[in-house]
Structure formats: structure tokens, C-alpha cells
Design a protein around this motif. Structure first.
Motif, PDB file in Angstrom:
ATOM      1  N   ALA A  73       1.847  27.071   1.078  1.00 33.02           N
ATOM      2  CA  ALA A  73       1.562  27.261   0.423  1.00 33.02           C
ATOM      3  C   ALA A  73       2.944  26.784  -0.712  1.00 33.02           C
ATOM      4  N   TYR A  74       4.097  26.538  -0.659  1.00 29.69           N
ATOM      5  CA  TYR A  74       5.444  26.401  -1.364  1.00 29.69           C
ATOM      6  C   TYR A  74       5.598  24.766  -1.177  1.00 29.69           C
ATOM      7  N   ALA A  75       4.987  23.916  -0.499  1.00 30.73           N
ATOM      8  CA  ALA A  75       4.713  22.563  -0.418  1.00 30.73           C
ATOM      9  C   ALA A  75       3.662  22.111  -1.070  1.00 30.73           C
ATOM     10  N   LEU A  76       2.862  23.088  -0.924  1.00 32.05           N
ATOM     11  CA  LEU A  76       1.560  22.656  -2.682  1.00 32.05           C
ATOM     12  C   LEU A  76       1.756  23.164  -4.571  1.00 32.05           C
ATOM     13  N   ARG A  77       3.318  23.701  -4.001  1.00 28.31           N
ATOM     14  CA  ARG A  77       3.785  24.553  -5.337  1.00 28.31           C
ATOM     15  C   ARG A  77       3.848  22.843  -6.444  1.00 28.31           C
ATOM     16  N   GLY A  78       4.310  21.832  -6.261  1.00 24.97           N
ATOM     17  CA  GLY A  78       4.076  20.864  -7.754  1.00 24.97           C
ATOM     18  C   GLY A  78       3.391  20.107  -7.754  1.00 24.97           C
ATOM     19  N   GLY A  79       2.343  20.806  -7.015  1.00 24.05           N
ATOM     20  CA  GLY A  79       0.186  19.938  -7.600  1.00 24.05           C
ATOM     21  C   GLY A  79       0.356  19.294  -6.507  1.00 24.05           C
ATOM     22  N   TYR A  80      -1.485  19.089  -6.857  1.00 17.73           N
ATOM     23  CA  TYR A  80      -2.062  18.144  -5.683  1.00 17.73           C
ATOM     24  C   TYR A  80      -1.806  16.603  -5.926  1.00 17.73           C
ATOM     25  N   ALA A  81      -1.868  16.213  -6.997  1.00 14.24           N
ATOM     26  CA  ALA A  81      -1.654  14.726  -7.461  1.00 14.24           C
ATOM     27  C   ALA A  81      -1.046  13.928  -7.062  1.00 14.24           C
ATOM     28  N   GLY A  82      -0.001  14.567  -6.659  1.00 17.55           N
ATOM     29  CA  GLY A  82       1.411  13.757  -6.187  1.00 17.55           C
ATOM     30  C   GLY A  82       0.214  13.642  -4.620  1.00 17.55           C
ATOM     31  N   ILE A  83       0.620  14.532  -3.773  1.00 12.60           N
ATOM     32  CA  ILE A  83       0.575  14.284  -2.576  1.00 12.60           C
ATOM     33  C   ILE A  83      -1.270  14.008  -2.764  1.00 12.60           C
ATOM     34  N   LEU A  84      -2.200  13.173  -3.196  1.00  9.74           N
ATOM     35  CA  LEU A  84      -3.146  13.195  -3.225  1.00  9.74           C
ATOM     36  C   LEU A  84      -2.496  11.438  -3.684  1.00  9.74           C
ATOM     37  N   ARG A  85      -2.161  10.979  -4.407  1.00 14.27           N
ATOM     38  CA  ARG A  85      -1.492   9.752  -4.373  1.00 14.27           C
ATOM     39  C   ARG A  85      -1.526   8.729  -3.435  1.00 14.27           C
ATOM     40  N   ASP A  86      -0.179   9.672  -2.900  1.00 10.52           N
ATOM     41  CA  ASP A  86       1.162  10.028  -1.284  1.00 10.52           C
ATOM     42  C   ASP A  86      -0.117   8.710  -0.441  1.00 10.52           C
ATOM     43  N   GLU A  87      -1.566   9.636  -0.166  1.00  9.61           N
ATOM     44  CA  GLU A  87      -2.188   9.932   0.748  1.00  9.61           C
ATOM     45  C   GLU A  87      -3.215   8.374   0.469  1.00  9.61           C
ATOM     46  N   VAL A  88      -3.554   8.330  -1.028  1.00 13.26           N
ATOM     47  CA  VAL A  88      -4.513   7.458  -1.230  1.00 13.26           C
ATOM     48  C   VAL A  88      -3.912   5.473  -0.786  1.00 13.26           C
ATOM     49  N   HIS A  89      -2.129   6.429  -1.177  1.00 13.68           N
ATOM     50  CA  HIS A  89      -1.507   4.691  -0.716  1.00 13.68           C
ATOM     51  C   HIS A  89      -0.629   4.380   0.173  1.00 13.68           C
ATOM     52  N   ALA A  90      -0.693   5.202   1.095  1.00 14.66           N
ATOM     53  CA  ALA A  90      -0.663   5.390   1.902  1.00 14.66           C
ATOM     54  C   ALA A  90      -1.815   5.298   3.849  1.00 14.66           C
ATOM     55  N   ALA A  91      -2.903   5.451   3.322  1.00 15.60           N
ATOM     56  CA  ALA A  91      -4.203   4.756   3.731  1.00 15.60           C
ATOM     57  C   ALA A  91      -4.252   3.055   4.225  1.00 15.60           C
ATOM     58  N   GLY A  92      -3.454   2.308   3.145  1.00 17.42           N
ATOM     59  CA  GLY A  92      -2.992   1.074   4.020  1.00 17.42           C
ATOM     60  C   GLY A  92      -3.819  -0.007   3.275  1.00 17.42           C
ATOM     61  N   GLU A  93      -4.717   0.626   2.006  1.00 13.02           N
ATOM     62  CA  GLU A  93      -6.055  -0.914   1.549  1.00 13.02           C
ATOM     63  C   GLU A  93      -6.093  -1.621   1.040  1.00 13.02           C
ATOM     64  N   GLY A  94      -5.232  -0.944  -0.143  1.00 14.64           N
ATOM     65  CA  GLY A  94      -4.922  -1.782  -1.163  1.00 14.64           C
ATOM     66  C   GLY A  94      -3.895  -1.571  -1.478  1.00 14.64           C
ATOM     67  N   PRO A  95      -3.131  -2.665  -1.757  1.00 18.99           N
ATOM     68  CA  PRO A  95      -1.303  -2.680  -2.390  1.00 18.99           C
ATOM     69  C   PRO A  95      -0.677  -1.103  -2.442  1.00 18.99           C
ATOM     70  N   PRO A  96       0.524  -1.218  -2.185  1.00 21.58           N
ATOM     71  CA  PRO A  96       0.745   0.358  -2.330  1.00 21.58           C
ATOM     72  C   PRO A  96       1.238   0.452  -4.130  1.00 21.58           C
ATOM     73  N   HIS A  97       0.231   0.148  -4.735  1.00 20.79           N
ATOM     74  CA  HIS A  97       1.135   0.907  -6.378  1.00 20.79           C
ATOM     75  C   HIS A  97      -0.698   0.426  -6.885  1.00 20.79           C
ATOM     76  N   GLY A  98      -0.662   1.007  -7.880  1.00 21.82           N
ATOM     77  CA  GLY A  98      -1.804   1.151  -8.494  1.00 21.82           C
ATOM     78  C   GLY A  98      -2.682   1.615  -8.735  1.00 21.82           C
ATOM     79  N   ALA A  99      -2.384   2.509  -8.024  1.00 27.45           N
ATOM     80  CA  ALA A  99      -3.614   4.068  -7.860  1.00 27.45           C
ATOM     81  C   ALA A  99      -3.190   4.461  -8.537  1.00 27.45           C
ATOM     82  N   ARG A 100      -3.762   5.220  -9.387  1.00 25.22           N
ATOM     83  CA  ARG A 100      -3.827   6.023 -10.682  1.00 25.22           C
ATOM     84  C   ARG A 100      -4.485   7.444  -9.437  1.00 25.22           C
ATOM     85  N   VAL A 101      -3.871   8.651 -10.104  1.00 23.90           N
ATOM     86  CA  VAL A 101      -4.657   9.997  -9.929  1.00 23.90           C
ATOM     87  C   VAL A 101      -4.265  11.267 -10.990  1.00 23.90           C
ATOM     88  N   ASP A 102      -5.248  11.343 -11.817  1.00 28.80           N
ATOM     89  CA  ASP A 102      -4.673  12.008 -12.859  1.00 28.80           C
ATOM     90  C   ASP A 102      -5.489  13.507 -12.740  1.00 28.80           C
TER      91      ASP A 102
END
Length: 159
Positions: A73-102
């Protein structure tokens, strides 16, 4: 044109080097250079932006990746947006930038996040449970070390 191989491939005129059209190799280089350069520029431009299909695949892969592992739980304290954004970029589908998670205000029973890119007109909505405010806490009110598995639902369209 005589096609004489005694002619040099490159000639210098006025301090500038250029292909020699009197040499067959020079003439071939003249004919090939522009289409190759145009093809490389097109491929580069295509690889620097997100397509709708790439975004769709990355969003669904990110949801599966977030759900696949438990986190303290303490690893999730910073917010889910960063985790989700990192996973979208880590998927390797598009360029490693540009996806916004708001984050979306007034989410209700689940924390909601909208995923967009400047290259597509498509938006996706992540609904993440449990909400961050309901994460397990220790006796002092801080997030605990208890492991939490997040559940993520994906819907096409804005939240």
C-alpha cells in the motif's frame, strides 16, 4: 551521357561536391537518393506519434500489467496516475512519450483516469479500485505494508 566508367563518381564544382551524372554509378545515386531520403523521413515521422491501434493496445496491456501484481500500500501512496502512465509507456506499442494520464475529479467508488495523446483523438478511461483513499493504513494513519491488488477497468471514451 556516355556511361564512361573513367569519369569520377563525385565531381567538385565551385567548392561543392556532387554526384557526377556522366558516371553510371553517379547517375544511379542521383536516382536513388531522393526516394530513399523520402522513405526514411516518412518512417521516422510515422514512428514518433501514437496511432489509435497502438494506444488501444497499450492501454489494455497496461491494465493487465497493473492487475497482474500485488503492491504494498505504501508504494501506491504517490498516486495511481504515475503507475498507469509508466505501464502505458512500458507496453512498447507507441513511442516512449506523449501518453497523458490525468486524474478525473469526482470519481466516486473508483479512482478514474483519462488517457490521451496529442496524436490521436481517442481517449480511454481507467477505473481503478480500491480508491487511493481506501488503501490499508497502519496505526499512525500511514499506508501500511499490506499488499494490495488493484483492479482496473478500461472504457473507450472520456471519463
Amino acid at each position: 551521357m556516355t556511361g564512361n566508367y573513367d569519369e569520377p563518381v563525385f565531381v567538385r564544382t565551385g567548392g561543392q561536391w556532387h554526384y557526377n551524372p556522366r558516371n553510371r554509378v553517379g547517375l544511379a545515386l542521383i536516382a536513388v537518393t531522393a526516394p530513399v531520403a523520402a522513405g526514411l523521413l516518412y518512417a521516422y515521422a510515422d514512428s514518433t506519434g501514437w496511432s489509435d491501434a497502438e494506444l488501444r493496445a497499450a492501454v489494455h496491456q497496461a491494465a493487465a500489467a497493473v492487475e497482474s501484481r500485488q503492491r504494498p500500500a505504501y508504494a501506491l501512496r504517490g498516486g495511481y496516475a504515475g503507475i498507469l502512465r509508466d505501464e502505458v509507456h512500458a507496453a512498447g506499442e507507441g513511442p516512449p512519450h506523449g501518453a497523458r494520464v490525468d486524474p478525473v475529479a469526482g470519481s466516486g467508488a473508483a479512482d478514474r483516469f483519462e488517457v490521451t495523446t496529442p496524436d490521436t483523438g481517442t481517449a480511454y478511461c481507467f477505473s481503478v479500485t480500491p480508491p487511493e483513499r481506501e488503501l490499508p493504513q497502519d496505526a499512525h494513519g500511514w499506508p501500511s505494508s499490506e499488499r494490495v491488488r488493484l483492479t482496473v477497468e478500461v472504457a473507450e471514451g472520456p471519463c
